[in-house]
Enzyme design. Structure first.
Site, PDB file in Angstrom:
ATOM      1  N   THR A 150      79.584 -68.074 -24.257  1.00 13.28           N
ATOM      2  CA  THR A 150      78.438 -68.749 -23.506  1.00 13.28           C
ATOM      3  C   THR A 150      79.018 -69.208 -22.272  1.00 13.28           C
ATOM      4  O   THR A 150      80.080 -69.708 -22.204  1.00 13.28           O
ATOM      5  CB  THR A 150      77.604 -69.355 -24.363  1.00 13.28           C
ATOM      6  N   GLY A 182      83.520 -73.892  -9.411  1.00 13.16           N
ATOM      7  CA  GLY A 182      84.312 -71.560  -9.451  1.00 13.16           C
ATOM      8  C   GLY A 182      83.331 -71.029  -8.965  1.00 13.16           C
ATOM      9  O   GLY A 182      82.124 -70.971  -9.037  1.00 13.16           O
ATOM     10  N   ARG A 237      72.748 -76.768 -13.239  1.00 12.02           N
ATOM     11  CA  ARG A 237      73.810 -77.227 -14.036  1.00 12.02           C
ATOM     12  C   ARG A 237      73.083 -79.255 -14.342  1.00 12.02           C
ATOM     13  O   ARG A 237      72.869 -79.737 -13.503  1.00 12.02           O
ATOM     14  CB  ARG A 237      75.238 -77.362 -13.110  1.00 12.02           C
ATOM     15  N   ASP A 288      97.268 -46.860 -44.006  1.00 12.57           N
ATOM     16  CA  ASP A 288      96.194 -46.796 -42.813  1.00 12.57           C
ATOM     17  C   ASP A 288      95.072 -47.219 -44.056  1.00 12.57           C
ATOM     18  O   ASP A 288      94.606 -46.988 -45.080  1.00 12.57           O
ATOM     19  CB  ASP A 288      95.489 -45.575 -42.624  1.00 12.57           C
ATOM     20  N   HIS A 320     101.673 -43.831 -44.032  1.00  6.49           N
ATOM     21  CA  HIS A 320     101.796 -42.947 -43.142  1.00  6.49           C
ATOM     22  C   HIS A 320     102.674 -43.616 -42.412  1.00  6.49           C
ATOM     23  O   HIS A 320     103.624 -44.760 -42.245  1.00  6.49           O
ATOM     24  CB  HIS A 320     101.009 -43.172 -41.489  1.00  6.49           C
ATOM     25  N   LYS A 347      89.574 -89.408 -42.317  1.00  9.83           N
ATOM     26  CA  LYS A 347      91.029 -90.198 -41.197  1.00  9.83           C
ATOM     27  C   LYS A 347      91.795 -91.011 -41.978  1.00  9.83           C
ATOM     28  O   LYS A 347      91.935 -91.967 -42.939  1.00  9.83           O
ATOM     29  CB  LYS A 347      90.331 -91.409 -40.228  1.00  9.83           C
ATOM     30  N   SER A 389      79.095 -75.227 -10.680  1.00  6.38           N
ATOM     31  CA  SER A 389      79.802 -76.334 -10.464  1.00  6.38           C
ATOM     32  C   SER A 389      81.501 -76.096 -10.056  1.00  6.38           C
ATOM     33  O   SER A 389      80.994 -77.223  -9.150  1.00  6.38           O
ATOM     34  CB  SER A 389      81.028 -75.929 -12.174  1.00  6.38           C
TER      35      SER A 389
END
Length: 840
Positions: free
Chosen positions: A245, A185, A253, A355, A347, A539, A183
């Site tokens: 992904t 890069g 592509r 914890d 703690h 909407k 693409s």
């Protein structure tokens, strides 16, 4: 498989018989590349592509009618779930979510790859992890950095950043291998041994991206905001997330030409003239070079056991402790599996915290909770996941010496057994704790408590979660601790910070920080290719509002960053309706008409007022409501990285609707896509917004993960002038001239003369007179309409209804809806491009 021009044929691949059709269909018009040639390419690279894709869920982008051209891109279909017509032998595996399951194909053999080529799945995307034999997700076996050039930068700048990243990665003991993405890069891959979680790998990648930005601010950027990217290369570390992904190496592509995500050598990156490669070049390269990326992929395990624990889950714990200097247990081995214990330890380290530890696969999975477990359902507390601890730690009490990791006093606050209801690794845990009768849980009301932990992502290298006491508890309780959710009967430093085990967790910058809203892309029902994976909301016909709640009070901000708090004083009690000291909410301010429907015209009477007596009078005459549909921050924690459905669940817990309904949190519609559209039409509303269930919140971005589907066509326009009225309008405005930005210039789209009230005409005339200018700000206004026009500086935005565009690119039957003071001309874009027939 040989390339062929015949229209169809039957082939046998690895013993599987496939019918290949439409082989002469052109999928890449610019190069004339046919489906047959695509299949021939995938046959040639199959061993190498499968090496990098095997046992991974593959999402597909399909261009069944071809990729089109630059001017007219082809329609793309995005698929997660395996296609209904997939052959039964196709390997597949499931990823289970809270309310649904996706079943993905896996590219484990040449027959599967051939079938995907037949259905024109040109782009194949995979995560950095593999399925285990039992179907569980393994830890990632590779790290990836996506170097993406901003405007004004290119492949040469990406190569520069890749070389800089290479030195850092090699210093970390990792060897990167470059892939030009096909693409814009470059991707860098490093093989991992599978010991780190996706969150841990993401944290490392994020740190590296920040280091590159700090050392080379003129060249690299780690923040995804588009405004920061011109001339620089984005070092995108986020694709190491388990939910993300990356295009698979050797995948084609869906660009104008059949370019490929192609492995490259470092010598190529150092040389001048680096370019993306197409499929024919890649086929020639693999004949002589083989797979340059092979060393970046670890072998697929042979004796896979889905229930097998990682080789040593206590290695991090041991590396942080010296058994000769601390009384803490430091065992050599992970404990026996199958137990169900829990412990919560108080703690007193640099700062007091608690914890929280749950037994899982022979270790205690651990979180540090600065304010302790919440003991009322109306409070969510921050939890920071720390390293796994040994089972022996469940009985540990004592003093860790000063100077040692976590130095301070440790005592058991409560302990007992744990029932695990749900465990989604790195994402969500639901459990019921059976504590001691005299333990801390019992002091809060009951010894048996049901909790949920929800991951909120990684900040400053720490895995941050929210812990929530479920409303549905196994026994009746009386949570009257009187300490606003803090631990009962315990002296607590209010707002205490994590100890040395949980430092460097950054809250959102500042109180009441403004987060620019995520925007929806326009679409139709056909835009939603997988409707079962979306939620549907009505909407609302109003104005967008980001509401920020903090100790300083309530701040209401419009979508373009203007403070509108004083315009809507009835929303001043919003903080009392939110069960947190701080929150950032996203919603819509609406005004209802006599039929109970949102009316943008009514809202106009509030939007244009000046704060003061006018607002107080209008508050009674035209009250507004705040319809909330998203939660962006809670208790100073950024939730934008959570999935939509996780944010919605937290929102419904966090906000109580006002008794008089001036604050509402309407649930998504319990309906299919078609039912949702039909319901909104029957209710007389503007349409619906479809939101992908798994989508994060992308501030300030118009995203395809939100799609607005309208019944009526509306358009935001820039006012460029007006024409004097006649007859009853002789002393005011007859119509306004409007335009839209197009390719960097204003395009005239017509005049609007109907839909105004007398008050709106007077207001418009006053506003536009202040912006008068002698010449038109655009060049394509017809002479007849420009003859008596009064021109204005194009700085005001309005909204109109219309019934489409004429052949000349003018609005058909435009009707004025009102001004949009919440928007600027930069926010206006053509949702439906008009034709460009010239006007004489």
């Amino acid at each position: 498989m040989a390339s062929t021009r015949s229209s169809s044929q039957t082939v046998t691949v690895d013993g599987r018989t496939l019918r290949l059709s439409n082989l002469d269909k052109v999928l890449y018009p610019a190069t004339g590349t046919t489906k047959a040639e695509v299949l021939a390419y995938y046959a040639a690279v199959a061993p190498h592509l499968i090496r990098h894709a095997a046992d991974r869920p593959v999402t597909r982008k399909r261009w069944v009618h071809g990729v089109g051209t630059g001017d007219a891109p082809g329609q793309v279909f995005f698929h997660k779930n395996i296609e209904d017509n997939a052959p039964g032998w196709l390997p597949r595996n499931a990823v289970r979510h809270k309310d649904h399951t996706n079943v993905y194909p896996m590219v484990n053999d040449p027959a599967t790859l051939t079938w995907l080529g037949q259905i024109a799945a040109l782009e194949l995307h995979v995560p950095q992890w593999r399925f285990a034999a039992g179907g569980a997700a393994r830890n990632p076996d590779r790290l990836v950095l996506d170097l993406d050039p901003g405007e004004g930068a290119g492949l040469a700048e990406c190569a520069q950043v890749a070389l800089l990243a290479r030195a850092i990665l090699q210093g970390m003991g990792l060897e990167p291998f470059p892939v030009t993405s096909g693409s814009k890069g470059i991707h860098l891959y490093c093989a991992l041994d599978g010991r780190q979680t996706s969150a841990e790998v993401s944290a490392v990648a994020h740190g590296l991206a920040r280091a590159l930005e700090a050392d080379h601010p003129e060249l690299a950027v780690s923040d995804m905001k588009k405004a920061l990217r011109p001339g620089r290369v984005l070092v995108d570390w986020s694709q190491n997330s388990a939910t993300k992904t990356t295009v698979c190496p050797y995948s084609l592509r869906g660009d104008v030409t059949p370019t490929v995500a192609a492995p490259r050598s470092w010598q190529e990156l150092e040389a001048a003239g680096l370019e993306q490669l197409d499929h024919t070049s890649v086929m020639r390269r693999i004949e002589s070079l083989g797979d340059l990326l092979a060393p970046a992929t670890t072998p697929i395990p042979v004796d896979d056991d889905a229930d097998e624990a990682p080789a040593d889950r206590l290695s991090t714990y041991r590396s942080m402790r010296d058994g000769s200097r601390t009384p803490e247990p430091v065992p050599e081995e992970v404990g026996p599996r199958g137990g169900s214990s829990f412990v919560i330890q108080e703690h007193h380290a640099r700062r007091l915290h608690y914890d929280f530890r749950l037994e899982r696969e022979g270790v205690l999975v651990s979180w540090a909770i600065p304010k302790g477990p919440p003991l009322t359902p109306d409070r969510n507390h921050l939890a920071i996941q720390t390293e796994d601890h040994p089972l022996e730690y469940g009985s540990f009490e004592g003093t860790i010496p000063a100077g040692e990791y976590g130095g301070g006093q440790v005592s058991i606050w409560d302990a007992g057994t744990c029932e695990l209801e749900k465990w989604r690794e790195g994402k969500e845990v639901i459990c019921t704790l059976h504590g001691r009768p005299d333990g801390g849980l019992a002091r809060g009301g009951a010894a048996v408590r049901r909790f949920a932990l929800i991951s909120t992502g990684v900040r400053k290298g720490k895995n941050t979660w929210l812990i929530h006491l479920m409303k549905d508890q196994p026994a009746q309780q009386d949570d009257t601790s009187g300490q606003d959710g803090a631990l009962a009967d315990e002296p607590r430093p209010d707002g205490g910070q994590p100890s040395s085990e949980s430092t460097d967790v950054a809250p959102m910058a500042g109180d009441a920080a403004f987060i620019p809203p995520m925007l929806a892309s326009p679409g139709t029902v056909r835009t939603i290719a997988d409707p079962e994976n979306w939620a549907y909301e009505l909407k609302w016909d109003g104005v967008r509002c980001i509401a920020s709640i903090s100790e300083a009070g309530i701040v209401l901000t419009s979508r373009n960053g203007k403070d509108i708090t004083a315009l809507y004083p009835e929303l001043g009690d919003l903080g009392d309706l939110v069960s947190a000291d701080s929150a950032v909410l996203d919603g819509e301010i609406v005004a209802l008409n006599a039929r109970g429907r949102p009316d943008f015209g009514l809202l106009q009477q509030r939007m244009t007022l000046t704060p003061g007596p006018e607002v107080e009078q209008a508050r009674t005459r035209t009250p507004v409501r705040f319809v909330i549909f998203d939660l962006l921050s809670l208790e100073d924690r950024d939730l934008t990285g959570l999935e939509y459905r996780q944010r919605r669940e937290l929102l419904e817990r966090a906000v109580d609707e006002a008794v008089d309904q001036h604050v509402q949190v309407p649930a998504p519609l319990d309906a299919t896509l078609q039912e949702a559209v039909r319901a909104s039409r029957q209710l007389g509303l503007e349409g619906i917004v479809a939101k992908r269930l798994t989508a994060g919140y992308r501030p300030g971005t118009r995203s395809s993960s939100w799609v607005k589907i309208r019944h009526l066509q509306t358009l935001e326009v820039v006012v460029v002038g007006w024409r004097p009225g006649r007859g009853s309008r002789a002393r005011t405005i007859g119509s306004v001239l409007v335009a839209v930005p197009d390719a960097g210039e204003l395009r005239y789209v017509g005049r609007v003369g109907s839909g105004f009230t007398d008050r709106q005409l007077d207001l418009a005339r006053t506003q536009l007179k202040k912006l008068a200018r002698p010449s038109p700000p655009l060049n394509d206004v017809p002479k007849a309409e420009a003859s008596d026009a009064r021109w204005v500086t194009p700085s005001l935005v309005a909204e109109v209804h219309h019934s489409g565009f004429t052949g000349a690119g003018r609005l058909r039957h435009p009707v004025w809806r009102g001004w949009r003071p919440d928007k600027t001309p930069d926010d206006v874009f053509l949702e439906t491009r008009p034709t460009t027939t010239p006007v004489p």
